[in-house]
Design an enzyme around this catalytic site. Structure first.
Site, PDB file in Angstrom:
ATOM      1  N   GLU A 234      20.364  51.540   7.016  1.00  0.00           N
ATOM      2  CA  GLU A 234      20.815  52.916   6.833  1.00  0.00           C
ATOM      3  C   GLU A 234      22.103  52.954   6.015  1.00  0.00           C
ATOM      4  O   GLU A 234      23.159  52.555   6.494  1.00  0.00           O
ATOM      5  CB  GLU A 234      21.037  53.532   8.227  1.00  0.00           C
TER       6      GLU A 234
ATOM      7  N   ASP B 275      21.949  51.957  13.038  1.00  0.00           N
ATOM      8  CA  ASP B 275      23.092  51.920  13.950  1.00  0.00           C
ATOM      9  C   ASP B 275      22.632  52.091  15.393  1.00  0.00           C
ATOM     10  O   ASP B 275      21.629  52.764  15.671  1.00  0.00           O
ATOM     11  CB  ASP B 275      24.090  53.034  13.607  1.00  0.00           C
TER      12      ASP B 275
ATOM     13  N   ASP C 168      23.310  54.030  17.728  1.00  0.00           N
ATOM     14  CA  ASP C 168      23.752  55.315  18.268  1.00  0.00           C
ATOM     15  C   ASP C 168      22.614  56.313  18.157  1.00  0.00           C
ATOM     16  O   ASP C 168      21.494  55.969  17.765  1.00  0.00           O
ATOM     17  CB  ASP C 168      25.005  55.811  17.531  1.00  0.00           C
TER      18      ASP C 168
ATOM     19  N   ASP D 139      22.137  58.892  16.104  1.00  0.00           N
ATOM     20  CA  ASP D 139      21.649  59.097  14.734  1.00  0.00           C
ATOM     21  C   ASP D 139      20.785  57.920  14.289  1.00  0.00           C
ATOM     22  O   ASP D 139      19.758  58.104  13.624  1.00  0.00           O
ATOM     23  CB  ASP D 139      22.828  59.271  13.772  1.00  0.00           C
TER      24      ASP D 139
END
Length: 662
Positions: free
Chosen positions: A446, A519, A521, A523
């Site tokens: 990403e 990541d 998290d 998102d």
């Protein structure tokens, strides 16, 4: 001291001050956060309660104190597990005046007899949370202990003690512990224990320790053709008996399976445990793998799996060298393991697992101990009967040659794609050279920042990097024209080279593995979900053939003194703080994204095949169920928001409270 959990809740004024801090004491954190302790509140988590109690009984058997265990399921979802072991101590605990040791164990997290190693040399329970978690998540729990020729009992509800321990009288002919519990419907809804699942669990435990007898009973109304009302399991041959039953009448490469057991060499005068294995190679059918540590299933394998893979691979290469088969040096572990029926059980001191549910063993020493123990026996297995050894070597080399042929075809396609203008690769792709015997991998990352770190962390010969810009198009809700016009999707298609939809052919895939690396998290999880949706809809063949994976980058780095560990998520962080770093001052660093990690950290935690963990993305076992999966994907990712709303309403009670608060 009770285990407390601090949780912030906004005050009525919206301010955040001392009155906003809520303190959860005793077992309340378990009821508020069951996912942290048993992985959720679904069927798997429900049956994990049974496994926790049964593991305690098995620990008594493995320690040599129990010879019999009984598992009894009743109609009202009540389960009883008993053993004839030593019995939980019932005298007053020295650190908790006025409380029996039994009450402390049932109502206090991180209490038990398995921390020091004095009561158990090896055990499946490690963190002292198993039976207390069962108690916390049960509407009613009753424990009976027969000890010192007397019978004692104590009852609990939702983790709360209902009264003092009672002495019920003399019990001259009884010994051991009996735990009866009913899972709490407030936690698990209307889920019920599945007799077939518990029956299989009880049977598998008997295979894992040859000296134990396990008796199964269930209410007559719960019995079926596959699940009798009563049965007794005792297998003197251990895993060898289990393998013989699994193989049945199937023809195998070798007439005799490779079975055995070996004690590990002692360390500082103390036993390090032992390993038992049973392996066969069926000729015309697929195999399966079963991994265990201290009688606990570890479905995701781990370091003990690495040990046996290394032993078998190195053994066959050496046998090939001995018999003049020079190409045997190219044999890989997958060539040896694919298609095999493999069962491995280890007993080691102080094992380390990836999580409280113990799905994966991470103890570094297990790989070395298992490899050394199994290798010598495997060398004898091959050499004692040369024809048998040659038959197995020939079968494995056929698989090796097929693998190398497919690899060569992919290399040719890669070079063709690189050189041909009409098949230009996307400009952002940093390709691997492919000039190696290792398997090639494409990491989809990403953003350019993460892409930059990944390029520096990669193995240039085997690992390619393709950065994408944030959240790609949701293909489940997009038109075909919009999908074709999307640059990110076009880049993915060019990089992979296997076609889309009905033209998708995994044999044309330019890489052995496609790894989504986002990541750790919310998102990142959203982007990973969009990518999985893309692969399911547009390139389902590479999912079905097992080429798609999720990387598991850490969210935290925990450091105490010179020791550092990485944690995948909050639950893993809590586990490390309560085990590895217990009682230590810990410095916690949080990674906001992959781009914040230096290349060395990214390599070590997420990209190096020797130290990373990957999750393989799969479809249901029978691909004919694809329609059911597509319906679910359409509900969650499609154009109609009402479908998502209805799904959330119907499954809101199943969601882990951790996710809600996040």
């Amino acid at each position: 001291m009770s285990d407390d959990l601090f949780e912030g809740t906004p005050s009525s004024s919206g301010d955040y001050d001392s009155s906003s801090i809520e303190v959860l004491e005793g077992l309340e954190p378990v009821r508020r956060r069951p996912g942290m302790y048993i992985g959720g509140t679904d069927d798997r988590a429900l049956h994990h309660l049974a496994a926790e109690v049964l593991d305690n009984a098995m620990d008594e058997a493995v320690a040599g104190h129990a010879s019999r265990i009984e598992v009894r399921l009743e109609e009202d979802n009540r389960l009883t597990i008993s053993d004839n072991g030593r019995g939980i101590p019932v005298d007053e605990h020295p650190k908790f005046p006025g409380k029996s040791t039994l009450e402390v164990i049932l109502s206090t997290l991180h209490s038990g007899g398995k921390f020091s190693g004095k009561a158990y040399a090896t055990s499946g329970g490690l963190h002292g949370v198993g039976v207390s978690v069962v108690n916390a998540l049960s509407s009613h729990t009753r424990v009976e202990v027969a000890r010192d020729r007397k019978l004692y009992a104590q009852e609990f509800s939702k983790g709360q003690t209902l009264g003092k321990i009672e002495e019920l009288g003399a019990a001259p002919n009884r010994r051991g512990t009996q735990v009866t519990f009913t899972p709490d419907s407030e936690i698990f809804g209307d889920r019920q224990f599945k007799p077939a699942r518990l029956f299989k669990l009880a049977r598998s435990k008997a295979y894992l320790f040859a000296g134990v007898e396990i008796r199964w009973k269930c209410a007559g109304t719960l019995a079926s053709e596959d699940v009798p009302a009563e049965a007794t399991f005792k297998f003197p041959g251990g895993l060898a008996d289990h393998l013989a039953e699994q193989i049945g009448a199937r023809e195998c490469v070798t007439a005799q399976p490779f079975t055995g057991t070996q004690e590990f060499p002692p360390s500082d005068g103390d036993s390090q445990g032992r390993v038992e294995w049973a392996i066969a190679w069926p000729l015309y059918s697929d195999g399966s793998t079963s991994w265990y540590c201290n009688t606990v299933p570890t479905p995701d394998g781990g370091t003990h799996e690495q040990g046996v893979r290394a032993a078998l691979t190195k053994g066959l290469r050496a046998f090939g060298d001995l018999t003049g088969a020079k190409k045997a040096k190219d044999i890989s572990a997958d060539d040896v393991m694919t298609g095999g029926e493999v069962m491995l059980s280890v007993f080691i001191r102080d094992p380390q697992f990836q999580s409280q549910t113990k799905d994966r063993l991470t103890s570094p020493e297990a790989a070395r101990l298992v490899e050394n123990a199994v290798r010598d026996h495997f060398d004898h297995f091959l050499a004692d009967n040369m024809e048998r050894g040659k038959a197995l070597l020939g079968q494995v080399m056929e698989r090796m040659e097929e693998r190398l042929r497919r690899k060569q075809e992919r290399e040719i396609k890669r070079k063709t794609a690189t050189n041909a203008k009409k098949l230009r690769l996307p400009g952002k792709l940093t390709d691997c050279s492919g000039e190696t015997d290792g398997e090639t991998e494409l990491f989809i990352v990403e953003g350019d920042s993460a892409g930059g770190s990944a390029k520096q962390a990669r193995n240039r010969k085997t690992q390619a990097i393709l950065p994408i810009r944030g959240k790609i198009l949701n293909v489940a809700s997009a038109t075909a024209d919009k999908i074709r016009a999307n640059q990110e999707i076009a880049d993915l298609g060019l990089a992979l080279g296997c076609g889309t939809r009905k033209d998708c052919d995994a044999e044309n895939l330019r890489y052995d593995r496609v790894i989504i690396m986002t990541d750790a998290d919310v998102d990142g999880a959203h982007i990973a979900t969009l990518l999985m949706t893309f692969f399911f809809q547009e390139m389902s063949d590479i999912v079905r053939k097992g080429h798609l994976f999720l990387a598991q980058p850490p969210l935290y780095k925990l450091t105490a003194g010179k020791e550092s560990r990485y944690a995948r998520d909050d639950a893993h962080r809590t586990e490390l703080e309560e085990t590895v770093f217990k009682g230590k001052k810990v410095e916690v660093g949080r990674f906001k994204g992959l781009g914040e990690m230096n290349p060395q950290q990214l390599r070590e935690t997420t990209m190096d095949p020797d130290t990373r963990s990957l999750i393989r993305i799969t479809l249901p076992p029978e691909f004919e169920q694809r329609a059911a999966v597509k319906e679910l994907v359409d509900q969650l990712m499609g154009r109609n928001p009402e479908h998502r709303f209805n799904f959330i309403q119907n499954h809101a009670s199943d969601i882990d409270r951790d996710l809600i608060d996040a």
